[in-house]
Design a protein around this motif. Structure first.
Motif, short mmCIF file in Angstrom:
data_model
loop_
_atom_site.label_atom_id
_atom_site.label_comp_id
_atom_site.label_asym_id
_atom_site.label_seq_id
_atom_site.Cartn_x
_atom_site.Cartn_y
_atom_site.Cartn_z
N SER A 1 32.85 39.03 48.99
CA SER A 1 34.01 39.41 49.39
C SER A 1 35.22 38.87 48.73
O SER A 1 36.40 39.55 49.14
N ASP A 2 34.86 38.33 47.55
CA ASP A 2 36.22 38.03 46.77
C ASP A 2 37.07 37.00 47.33
O ASP A 2 38.07 37.01 47.04
N ALA A 3 36.51 36.42 48.45
CA ALA A 3 37.44 35.41 49.06
C ALA A 3 37.71 34.26 48.23
O ALA A 3 36.63 33.79 47.41
N PRO A 4 38.80 33.42 48.44
CA PRO A 4 38.77 32.18 47.42
C PRO A 4 37.66 31.32 47.83
O PRO A 4 37.29 31.30 49.32
N SER B 1 34.70 34.51 65.67
CA SER B 1 35.66 33.63 66.38
C SER B 1 36.25 32.43 65.59
O SER B 1 37.34 32.30 65.62
N TRP B 2 35.26 31.89 64.92
CA TRP B 2 35.74 30.80 64.04
C TRP B 2 36.76 31.37 62.97
O TRP B 2 37.89 30.61 62.63
N ASN B 3 36.36 32.60 62.33
CA ASN B 3 37.31 33.19 61.16
C ASN B 3 38.73 33.32 62.04
O ASN B 3 39.75 33.43 61.41
N GLY B 4 38.76 33.90 63.19
CA GLY B 4 39.92 34.26 63.93
C GLY B 4 40.94 33.03 64.19
O GLY B 4 41.95 33.07 63.87
N ALA B 5 39.97 32.01 64.51
CA ALA B 5 40.83 30.68 64.56
C ALA B 5 41.35 30.16 63.49
O ALA B 5 42.60 29.80 63.36
N CYS B 6 40.65 30.33 62.38
CA CYS B 6 41.29 29.87 60.77
C CYS B 6 42.30 30.88 60.54
O CYS B 6 43.30 30.28 59.98
N LEU B 7 42.35 32.17 60.70
CA LEU B 7 43.59 33.12 60.48
C LEU B 7 44.70 32.77 61.17
O LEU B 7 45.96 32.84 60.64
N MET B 8 44.61 32.10 62.59
CA MET B 8 45.79 31.84 63.07
C MET B 8 46.43 30.71 62.46
O MET B 8 47.57 30.63 63.00
N LEU B 9 45.83 30.10 61.68
CA LEU B 9 46.45 28.70 61.00
C LEU B 9 47.55 29.40 59.97
O LEU B 9 48.59 28.59 59.73
N TRP C 1 44.57 28.91 52.69
CA TRP C 1 43.04 28.27 52.31
C TRP C 1 42.31 28.53 53.49
O TRP C 1 41.23 28.04 53.59
N ALA C 2 42.76 29.15 54.44
CA ALA C 2 41.93 29.36 55.81
C ALA C 2 41.85 30.77 55.97
O ALA C 2 42.52 31.70 56.16
N GLY C 3 40.59 31.28 56.39
CA GLY C 3 40.28 32.77 56.91
C GLY C 3 39.83 33.57 55.74
O GLY C 3 40.30 33.44 54.50
N ILE C 4 38.79 34.33 55.96
CA ILE C 4 38.33 35.46 55.10
C ILE C 4 38.41 36.76 55.57
O ILE C 4 38.67 37.00 56.76
N ALA C 5 38.17 37.93 54.77
CA ALA C 5 38.38 39.22 55.30
C ALA C 5 37.03 39.57 55.60
O ALA C 5 35.98 39.60 54.84
N PHE C 6 36.62 40.06 56.81
CA PHE C 6 35.32 40.41 57.41
C PHE C 6 35.25 41.76 57.15
O PHE C 6 36.15 42.74 57.15
N ASN C 7 34.01 42.24 56.73
CA ASN C 7 33.61 43.73 56.66
C ASN C 7 32.43 43.77 57.02
O ASN C 7 31.49 42.73 57.40
N ALA C 8 31.69 45.12 56.90
CA ALA C 8 30.21 45.32 57.65
C ALA C 8 29.26 44.91 56.73
O ALA C 8 28.34 44.03 57.18
N GLN C 9 29.51 44.56 55.46
CA GLN C 9 28.61 43.83 54.46
C GLN C 9 28.58 42.58 54.94
O GLN C 9 27.25 41.90 54.84
N LEU C 10 29.37 41.77 55.11
CA LEU C 10 29.59 40.51 55.43
C LEU C 10 28.98 40.15 56.85
O LEU C 10 28.09 39.31 57.02
#
Length: 359
Positions: free
Chosen positions: A33-36, A97-105, A109-118
């Motif tokens: 996903s090219d996420a850090p 849910s966990w990723n949504g909580a991380c994005l709320m921060l 350094w928190a959160g990734i981009a979700f897609n169908a492949q992931l």
């Protein structure tokens, strides 16, 4: 899961495996996903550790409910497949849910981009990891079951061995008792006082032997005291015809031996030696410690013309002693006997053990 978590080592190994899988998942997510890398690790490692317990307990109880070899192969495969698929989708929901909580921060350094492949990757990996957890639990359950069966078999063998040793020990008392009662019966008409003295000695002998019965091993000194009591009974019968010599060093006297292991040899010495010789003779009991080996020898004179000497070893006493030594010490103990001229001797070699060294 209970078998794994029952020991600290098992728990640590289980968590380390899942931690490694979490790190691997984080690396895959970062590449896919090219996420850090930090974001991917923050997402993957906590999720994986939580899934380790959720999937672990679920797989454990299903493995318990559907054990291998139960004859329900199809049902087991279907149940585990459904559970794995459900767990995979639940893991996806947990991940979102966990990723949504991380994005709320709202930090870099928190959160990734979700897609169908992931999403497909998480579901597929969740199914595979659930299967992995089930396989691990099946292996652990079967290992514990096999170990338990081996332990029960060992306990059964020990109980059988203990019963055999107890049976061998109980053969001694009636054998000696019958001989003593015959002697008392013979003395009753010839020498009533000697018969009474022999009866009292016999009672004291059995009182002491019953006290030794509670122990698997006693010191050689205690065994010799019992033998002296036995010989006192026989001396009432034989008088000056029966002489006794002891040569026992101090180290040997402190060694542990099975109770009443020498008494049958001394009884044989009286029955097959002194009893058949009008002039009587001397019974010699010697014992010495040679390093880790305890050597015990019993000698008695024999009449060369008498065929009653059991030099072939088929008597109750010698057979009993040989079986008891084999039961207690296996191949570590030995017994040899033989006749040289007018003397018959029995040699015993066994491990030299003391109370301080442990039985």
């Amino acid at each position: 899961m209970q078998e794994i978590s029952s020991s600290r080592r098992g728990t640590v190994i289980y968590l380390l495996v899942w931690l490694f899988l979490g790190i691997a998942l984080g690396g895959v997510i970062s590449l896919a996903s090219d996420a850090p890398l930090a974001n991917a690790m923050l997402f993957a490692i906590p999720m994986n550790l939580l899934y380790a317990y959720a999937a672990g307990y679920s797989a454990y109880y299903l493995c318990r409910a559907y054990p291998l070899g139960s004859g329900r192969t199809a049902a087991t495969a279907l149940v585990l497949t459904v559970a794995a698929v459900v767990s995979g989708f639940l893991w996806l929901v947990l991940g979102r849910s966990w990723n949504g909580a991380c994005l709320m921060l709202d930090v870099a350094w928190a959160g990734i981009a979700f897609n169908a492949q992931l999403s497909a990757l998480i579901v597929g990996l969740g199914i595979l990891l659930y299967g992995f957890a089930a396989a691990v639990h099946y292996l652990v359950i079967e290992f514990v079951r096999a170990k338990g069966a081996e332990q029960r078999e060992l306990e059964s063998l020990l109980m059988a061995q203990e019963a055999e040793l107890r049976m061998l020990r109980t053969q001694i008392d009636p054998h000696f008792l019958f001989n003593s009662l015959n002697s008392i019966s013979a003395l009753t008409s010839q020498d009533p006082k000697a018969a009474r003295r022999m009866t009292l000695e016999l009672a004291s002998f059995f009182r002491q032997s019953l006290g030794m019965e509670a122990h698997k091993k006693v010191t050689l000194d205690e065994e010799l005291r019992l033998i002296r009591h036995f010989l006192a009974i026989e001396q009432v019968r034989f008088g000056a015809r029966l002489l006794v010599e002891e040569q026992v060093d101090e180290q040997a006297a402190a060694c542990l031996v099975p109770p009443m292991i020498i008494q049958p040899l001394v009884e044989n010495a009286v029955k097959h030696g002194i009893c058949n010789m009008p002039e009587g003779g001397t019974i010699r009991v010697t014992a010495r410690r040679d390093g880790s080996i305890l050597h015990i020898r019993v000698d008695n004179p024999v009449d060369l013309d008498m065929a009653s000497v059991r030099s072939d070893g088929h008597g109750i006493g010698l057979t009993n002693v040989r079986q008891r030594l084999a039961g207690v010490y296996k191949h570590e103990a030995s017994i040899h006997w033989g006749r040289i001229d007018n003397s018959f001797g029995v040699d015993i070699a066994m491990p030299a053990q003391t109370g301080e060294e442990g039985e």
